[in-house]
Design a protein around this motif. Structure first.
Motif, PDB file in Angstrom:
ATOM      1  N   LEU A 194      13.590   5.943  -4.316  1.00  0.00           N
ATOM      2  CA  LEU A 194      13.834   5.033  -3.197  1.00  0.00           C
ATOM      3  C   LEU A 194      13.587   3.596  -3.626  1.00  0.00           C
ATOM      4  CD1 LEU A 194      12.181   6.909  -0.187  1.00  0.00           C
ATOM      5  CD2 LEU A 194      14.618   6.412  -0.477  1.00  0.00           C
ATOM      6  N   GLY A 195      14.378   2.674  -3.104  1.00  0.00           N
ATOM      7  CA  GLY A 195      14.263   1.283  -3.522  1.00  0.00           C
ATOM      8  C   GLY A 195      13.348   0.437  -2.652  1.00  0.00           C
ATOM      9  N   GLU A 196      13.174   0.793  -1.391  1.00  0.00           N
ATOM     10  CA  GLU A 196      12.353   0.005  -0.478  1.00  0.00           C
ATOM     11  C   GLU A 196      10.921   0.521  -0.564  1.00  0.00           C
ATOM     12  OE1 GLU A 196      10.443  -2.097   1.997  1.00  0.00           O
ATOM     13  OE2 GLU A 196      10.589  -0.018   2.670  1.00  0.00           O
ATOM     14  N   TRP A 197       9.991  -0.322  -1.066  1.00  0.00           N
ATOM     15  CA  TRP A 197       8.682   0.181  -1.476  1.00  0.00           C
ATOM     16  C   TRP A 197       7.786   0.565  -0.311  1.00  0.00           C
ATOM     17  CZ3 TRP A 197       6.199   1.621  -5.925  1.00  0.00           C
ATOM     18  CH2 TRP A 197       7.015   1.614  -7.059  1.00  0.00           C
ATOM     19  N   GLU A 198       7.854  -0.100   0.793  1.00  0.00           N
ATOM     20  CA  GLU A 198       7.017   0.298   1.931  1.00  0.00           C
ATOM     21  C   GLU A 198       7.421   1.680   2.418  1.00  0.00           C
ATOM     22  OE1 GLU A 198       7.000  -2.616   4.960  1.00  0.00           O
ATOM     23  OE2 GLU A 198       5.945  -4.118   3.753  1.00  0.00           O
ATOM     24  N   GLU A 199       8.718   1.914   2.556  1.00  0.00           N
ATOM     25  CA  GLU A 199       9.205   3.235   2.952  1.00  0.00           C
ATOM     26  C   GLU A 199       8.871   4.267   1.889  1.00  0.00           C
ATOM     27  OE1 GLU A 199      13.436   5.609   3.810  1.00  0.00           O
ATOM     28  OE2 GLU A 199      13.441   3.499   3.170  1.00  0.00           O
ATOM     29  N   LYS A 200       9.028   3.883   0.617  1.00  0.00           N
ATOM     30  CA  LYS A 200       8.754   4.809  -0.482  1.00  0.00           C
ATOM     31  C   LYS A 200       7.304   5.284  -0.459  1.00  0.00           C
ATOM     32  CE  LYS A 200      10.208   4.540  -4.900  1.00  0.00           C
ATOM     33  NZ  LYS A 200      10.454   3.923  -6.219  1.00  0.00           N
ATOM     34  N   ILE A 201       6.370   4.353  -0.351  1.00  0.00           N
ATOM     35  CA  ILE A 201       4.950   4.717  -0.344  1.00  0.00           C
ATOM     36  C   ILE A 201       4.637   5.644   0.833  1.00  0.00           C
ATOM     37  CG2 ILE A 201       2.618   3.820  -0.005  1.00  0.00           C
ATOM     38  CD1 ILE A 201       3.576   3.376  -2.813  1.00  0.00           C
ATOM     39  N   GLY A 471      -2.076  -8.622   0.505  1.00  0.00           N
ATOM     40  CA  GLY A 471      -0.637  -8.701   0.679  1.00  0.00           C
ATOM     41  C   GLY A 471       0.000  -9.973   0.173  1.00  0.00           C
ATOM     42  N   THR A 472      -0.798 -10.930  -0.313  1.00  0.00           N
ATOM     43  CA  THR A 472      -0.230 -12.208  -0.743  1.00  0.00           C
ATOM     44  C   THR A 472       0.695 -12.043  -1.943  1.00  0.00           C
ATOM     45  OG1 THR A 472      -2.193 -13.396   0.056  1.00  0.00           O
ATOM     46  CG2 THR A 472      -0.744 -14.559  -1.476  1.00  0.00           C
ATOM     47  N   PHE A 473       0.226 -11.354  -2.969  1.00  0.00           N
ATOM     48  CA  PHE A 473       1.055 -11.193  -4.157  1.00  0.00           C
ATOM     49  C   PHE A 473       2.264 -10.307  -3.875  1.00  0.00           C
ATOM     50  CE2 PHE A 473      -2.777 -12.538  -6.579  1.00  0.00           C
ATOM     51  CZ  PHE A 473      -2.187 -13.603  -7.243  1.00  0.00           C
ATOM     52  N   GLU A 474       2.078  -9.319  -3.014  1.00  0.00           N
ATOM     53  CA  GLU A 474       3.211  -8.475  -2.632  1.00  0.00           C
ATOM     54  C   GLU A 474       4.283  -9.309  -1.948  1.00  0.00           C
ATOM     55  OE1 GLU A 474       3.904  -4.681   0.325  1.00  0.00           O
ATOM     56  OE2 GLU A 474       2.051  -4.787  -0.834  1.00  0.00           O
ATOM     57  N   ALA A 475       3.850 -10.237  -1.086  1.00  0.00           N
ATOM     58  CA  ALA A 475       4.799 -11.119  -0.403  1.00  0.00           C
ATOM     59  C   ALA A 475       5.497 -12.039  -1.394  1.00  0.00           C
ATOM     60  CB  ALA A 475       4.077 -11.936   0.668  1.00  0.00           C
ATOM     61  N   TRP A 476       4.746 -12.529  -2.382  1.00  0.00           N
ATOM     62  CA  TRP A 476       5.361 -13.403  -3.395  1.00  0.00           C
ATOM     63  C   TRP A 476       6.399 -12.641  -4.220  1.00  0.00           C
ATOM     64  CZ3 TRP A 476       5.333 -13.334  -8.802  1.00  0.00           C
ATOM     65  CH2 TRP A 476       5.905 -14.455  -9.401  1.00  0.00           C
ATOM     66  N   LEU A 477       6.044 -11.417  -4.651  1.00  0.00           N
ATOM     67  CA  LEU A 477       6.995 -10.610  -5.411  1.00  0.00           C
ATOM     68  C   LEU A 477       8.240 -10.304  -4.586  1.00  0.00           C
ATOM     69  CD1 LEU A 477       4.536  -8.119  -7.146  1.00  0.00           C
ATOM     70  CD2 LEU A 477       6.039  -9.725  -8.333  1.00  0.00           C
ATOM     71  N   ALA A 478       8.035  -9.986  -3.308  1.00  0.00           N
ATOM     72  CA  ALA A 478       9.178  -9.699  -2.440  1.00  0.00           C
ATOM     73  C   ALA A 478      10.080 -10.919  -2.322  1.00  0.00           C
ATOM     74  CB  ALA A 478       8.695  -9.253  -1.067  1.00  0.00           C
ATOM     75  N   GLY A 479       9.483 -12.099  -2.217  1.00  0.00           N
ATOM     76  CA  GLY A 479      10.263 -13.324  -2.122  1.00  0.00           C
ATOM     77  C   GLY A 479      11.050 -13.628  -3.381  1.00  0.00           C
ATOM     78  N   GLN A 480      10.574 -13.095  -4.522  1.00  0.00           N
ATOM     79  CA  GLN A 480      11.279 -13.267  -5.791  1.00  0.00           C
ATOM     80  C   GLN A 480      12.287 -12.155  -6.042  1.00  0.00           C
ATOM     81  OE1 GLN A 480      10.486 -16.010  -7.972  1.00  0.00           O
ATOM     82  NE2 GLN A 480       9.454 -16.612  -6.090  1.00  0.00           N
ATOM     83  N   GLY A 481      12.361 -11.188  -5.109  1.00  0.00           N
ATOM     84  CA  GLY A 481      13.224 -10.031  -5.329  1.00  0.00           C
ATOM     85  C   GLY A 481      12.687  -9.106  -6.403  1.00  0.00           C
ATOM     86  N   LYS A 482      11.355  -9.066  -6.570  1.00  0.00           N
ATOM     87  CA  LYS A 482      10.751  -8.302  -7.664  1.00  0.00           C
ATOM     88  C   LYS A 482       9.664  -7.352  -7.162  1.00  0.00           C
ATOM     89  CE  LYS A 482      11.571 -11.910 -11.123  1.00  0.00           C
ATOM     90  NZ  LYS A 482      10.954 -12.807 -12.123  1.00  0.00           N
ATOM     91  N   LEU A 483       9.785  -6.888  -5.935  1.00  0.00           N
ATOM     92  CA  LEU A 483       8.770  -5.996  -5.382  1.00  0.00           C
ATOM     93  C   LEU A 483       8.960  -4.590  -5.920  1.00  0.00           C
ATOM     94  CD1 LEU A 483       6.399  -5.728  -3.397  1.00  0.00           C
ATOM     95  CD2 LEU A 483       8.058  -5.165  -1.618  1.00  0.00           C
ATOM     96  N   GLY A 484       7.872  -4.007  -6.446  1.00  0.00           N
ATOM     97  CA  GLY A 484       7.909  -2.620  -6.890  1.00  0.00           C
ATOM     98  C   GLY A 484       8.309  -2.478  -8.343  1.00  0.00           C
ATOM     99  N   GLY A 485       8.403  -1.218  -8.765  1.00  0.00           N
ATOM    100  CA  GLY A 485       8.815  -0.918 -10.129  1.00  0.00           C
ATOM    101  C   GLY A 485       7.833  -1.463 -11.144  1.00  0.00           C
TER     102      GLY A 485
END
Length: 507
Positions: A194-201, A471-485
């Motif tokens: 799955l690509g969407e990490w919140e749903e995946k977890i 959640g700060t770094f998670e939000a930053w990664l999401a904003g960069q299109g780099k959340l997960g993986g």
């Protein structure tokens, strides 16, 4: 009984192979280079540099340039667009997509059939063999290995070709596992990819609640999130109540030191063990072959030929890496690889330090672009991770992630330079002042250049530590299109771009 038979079968070949690496390292590397050159002699690259002439290692180093991803990219783009026989025979179907930590864009690395089977899968079997050899009474293969990975999608350079795919190397590997290996792991592919990490977890946590998980495999940061959610869903006091036979975590991608204490809290069982792996999109480089040492054995017959660039040559226009036979312990080198995926004298970006030459064991020290040297302090990630770990131990804290950057002379430190840290805690320190003090003291003990600059606060002011909410770094990664993986937060940078961005999110 099947797990015992499988353990014996895996151990038989892998343990012999690892012993051969320890006893005949140089011979293994010579053979790998001969095989690589012979196999690629008819490619465009092989013809350009005369691979068919049975050249020596010295001639190979003389003829073939050292390349960063950016320098090799014109050839890699040809491969991505479907040209045959460019860097390696044939046309690869799969590409590992990484976060592109050397620049802003993603990197796409070919994953050939040879690299998949002779490197990634072979090393995976070796790690399984070591785990079952070290801990036979735990019968790890009788239960499930819970592995967290990324996802894959169409090759963006050939979107109309359904057979050409790109994604996290973990997803590339999982998608093509043999049936017997797939039977040993959880969750099933439809959840794992799955690509969407919140749903995946969330979906993985619910799926694995009732399973007999005995081994964990993945990146510590995301494994923490999953373990907490599973424990919460089960209404348990700890994950040990959910998985009473959980005994091993195979971890990689980031240094484990800052997370060690937190995992002791999450998994409060003295029988729990931890083994490190060193793999990347480009290949599987090393494994922890001793249960009581964090040094990693360099894998020398897995389709990769290694060279090592000394630190003083990292910015040289004509770098001259050393062969394995010439490295020394205690020095820092940038990793240069030639692989059966068609990467030739390729600068990975990682830096390592050898701890032993007989056999060749090493530790990962950081990345060539990720260090702090704004004032001559030469602070590397290895130092930072150790400092964070010591500060956590002293204050009962646990860190999810961090980044640090310089404070320039005109900044908050006044006439002196300094370092500013942004840290996201999973467990708060008993005292942020004490945490900062221990971090600073440990860095001074580990790094003489940093200590000299900190002497009497003359050149470097004491570090400044910012407390980031969850959640700060998670939000930053999401904003960069780099959340997960396999995407990671840059931990040490000589620019303030990342630091300012996460501090802005905090405001």
């Amino acid at each position: 009984m099947f797990d015992l038979l499988l353990s014996a079968a895996v151990q038989a070949g892998s343990l012999r192979r690892l012993e051969h690496i320890r006893r005949q390292p140089i011979e293994n590397q010579e053979q790998v280079l001969r095989q690589l050159l012979r196999h690629a002699r008819s490619t465009d690259w092989g013809q350009r540099y005369g691979f068919g002439e049975n050249i020596s290692a010295a001639a190979f180093a003389e003829r073939v340039p050292v390349s960063t991803y950016e320098q090799l990219y014109p050839e890699l783009e040809r491969v991505l667009r479907g040209e045959r026989d460019v860097l390696w025979p044939g046309r690869p179907r799969w590409f590992a997509k990484s976060s592109g930590t050397t620049n802003a864009r993603s990197k796409y690395v070919p994953v050939t059939a040879e690299s998949l089977h002779q490197c990634h899968y072979r090393a995976g079997r070796d790690m399984t063999a070591l785990a079952t050899h070290f801990y036979p009474r735990e019968r790890l293969l009788a239960g499930k290995t819970l592995s967290l990975g990324g996802t894959h999608g169409p090759n963006p350079f050939r979107p109309a070709e359904p057979r050409s795919r790109a994604g996290d190397v973990s997803a590339v590997i999982m998608q093509q596992l043999p049936w017997w290996a797939e039977q040993m792991r959880t969750p099933p592919l439809e959840l794992a990819l799955l690509g969407e990490w919140e749903e995946k977890i969330e979906r993985i946590a619910r799926h694995v609640l009732q399973q007999d998980v005995r081994t964990l495999a993945g990146v510590p940061t995301w494994m923490i999130v999953l373990l907490r959610r599973v424990t919460e869903l089960a209404g348990a006091g700890s994950i040990c109540e959910v998985w009473p036979r959980l005994r091993l975590f195979l971890h990689g991608a980031v240094a484990f030191g800052p997370y060690r204490e937190l995992f002791r809290q999450l998994i409060p069982d003295a029988r729990m063990r931890y083994l490190e792996i060193y793999n990347a999109s480009e290949g599987y480089f090393a494994v922890q072959d001793q249960p009581d040492s964090e040094d990693l054995l360099l894998l020398l017959n897995h389709g990769i030929y290694y060279e090592f660039l000394p630190a003083e040559q990292w910015d040289s226009p004509e770098p001259r890496p050393l062969p394995l036979s010439e490295v020394q312990t205690g020095r820092t080198y940038a990793l240069v690889i030639s692989t059966n995926a068609g990467l030739w004298r390729y600068l990975v970006g990682d830096t390592v330090r050898f701890t032993s030459l007989a056999p060749y064991r090493l530790r990962i020290t950081g990345r060539t672009k990720h260090f702090l040297n704004a004032f001559g302090e030469e602070l590397v990630i290895e130092n930072a991770d150790a400092g964070i770990a010591a500060a956590c131990q002293a204050t009962g804290a646990a860190v999810r992630d961090y980044t640090a950057a310089p404070v320039w002379f005109a900044g908050a430190a006044g006439s002196r330079g300094g370092h500013e840290w942004a840290i996201e805690f999973l467990s708060s320190p008993s005292s942020l002042a004490r945490f900062t003090e221990v971090l600073d003291t440990t860095l001074r003990q580990l790094n003489s250049d940093y200590d000299a600059k900190r002497h009497r606060d003359l050149a470097l002011a004491p570090p400044v530590v910012n407390y980031l909410p969850a959640g700060t770094f998670e939000a930053w990664l999401a904003g960069q299109g780099k959340l997960g993986g396999q995407h990671k937060v840059p931990r040490l940078l000589n620019s303030r771009e990342v630091l300012e961005a996460v501090l802005h999110l905090h405001k």
